[in-house]
Design an enzyme around this catalytic site. Structure first.
Site, PDB file in Angstrom:
ATOM      1  N   ASN A   1       1.107  -1.292  -0.096  1.00  0.00           N
ATOM      2  CA  ASN A   1      -0.048  -0.171  -0.014  1.00  0.00           C
ATOM      3  C   ASN A   1       0.893   1.299   0.050  1.00  0.00           C
ATOM      4  O   ASN A   1       2.070   1.222   0.208  1.00  0.00           O
ATOM      5  CB  ASN A   1      -1.046   0.206   1.399  1.00  0.00           C
TER       6      ASN A   1
ATOM      7  N   HIS B   1      23.192   0.467  11.698  1.00  0.00           N
ATOM      8  CA  HIS B   1      24.177   1.216  11.773  1.00  0.00           C
ATOM      9  C   HIS B   1      25.326   0.567  12.991  1.00  0.00           C
ATOM     10  O   HIS B   1      24.759  -0.098  13.880  1.00  0.00           O
ATOM     11  CB  HIS B   1      23.906   2.568  12.022  1.00  0.00           C
TER      12      HIS B   1
ATOM     13  N   GLY C   1      -0.672  -1.317   8.689  1.00  0.00           N
ATOM     14  CA  GLY C   1      -0.296  -0.305   8.498  1.00  0.00           C
ATOM     15  C   GLY C   1       0.904   0.554   9.494  1.00  0.00           C
ATOM     16  O   GLY C   1       0.537   0.302  10.746  1.00  0.00           O
TER      17      GLY C   1
ATOM     18  N   THR D   1      10.868  -7.154  15.957  1.00  0.00           N
ATOM     19  CA  THR D   1      12.176  -7.007  16.358  1.00  0.00           C
ATOM     20  C   THR D   1      12.844  -8.776  16.407  1.00  0.00           C
ATOM     21  O   THR D   1      13.957  -8.830  16.444  1.00  0.00           O
ATOM     22  CB  THR D   1      12.627  -6.527  17.650  1.00  0.00           C
TER      23      THR D   1
ATOM     24  N   ARG E   1       4.763  -8.683  20.096  1.00  0.00           N
ATOM     25  CA  ARG E   1       4.482  -9.502  21.000  1.00  0.00           C
ATOM     26  C   ARG E   1       3.256 -10.403  20.735  1.00  0.00           C
ATOM     27  O   ARG E   1       2.119  -9.781  20.051  1.00  0.00           O
ATOM     28  CB  ARG E   1       4.191  -9.303  22.486  1.00  0.00           C
TER      29      ARG E   1
END
Length: 183
Positions: free
Chosen positions: A85, A115, A142, A165, A180
């Site tokens: 989208n 980084h 979204g 993550t 989670r």
């Protein structure tokens, strides 16, 4: 490992993004993205021709709404029927594979680059690239953010605004920051 910065990036080693070859590849991506984003929708269709040629693989019926942004494009492989989208960003310093029938909501962001943790390393442009894999028929809500090194299983759902993550198993639903499982 000795070699070009592009070779180091592809191997998942520390590399400097402040490199002429990598900048030239990013410039090609910017041109293809610009064309895709600026063409009138009826002229562009599902995918601008320059962007389609740039991407590492595009299945049948892939649709990318404008605006879209990617870093290189060549590391992105989209299965049949994938839908991105408006506002999606894929910083594809590593492989990003999105399985067939997967839907990405508006403003989803996929960041493969990490980084350097030391300020001097960041100033030198040091990054390491970690791949992202999203299985078939997943739904990414979204404004979700997916970090490098993550796999999202087939049929999984990532709630809107989630920050992913770590890996998400097949058919699981995750929400929140960090993401989670809901059950």
């Amino acid at each position: 490992m000795a070699g070009s910065e592009r070779t180091k990036m592809a191997a998942g080693e520390w590399y400097s993004c402040l490199d002429d070859e990598l900048e030239a590849l990013r410039a090609l991506a910017r041109d293809a993205v610009f064309e895709h984003n600026c063409l009138p929708p009826r002229q562009r269709g599902n995918l601008g021709t320059g962007l389609k040629a740039l991407l590492g693989g595009v299945g049948e019926g892939v649709r990318i709404e404008a605006p879209f942004h990617c870093a290189y494009g060549l590391n992105i492989v989209l299965g049949d029927g994938v839908f991105l989208n408006a506002g999606c960003t894929i910083l594809d310093t590593a492989s990003v594979r999105i399985g067939k029938g997967t839907l990405l909501g508006p403003n989803v962001q996929i960041y493969c680059a990490e980084h350097h943790r030391q300020a001097a390393g960041r100033q030198a442009g040091l990054e390491i690239a970690r791949p992202v894999e999203i299985g078939a028929h997943a739904w990414i809500g979204g404004s979700a953010i997916i970090l490098g090194g993550v796999s999202i299983g087939e049929g999984a759902i990532v709630g809107a605004g989630a920050v992913v993550t770590r890996d998400v198993p097949a058919n699981e639903t995750v929400v929140g920051n960090p993401a989670r499982t809901t059950g």
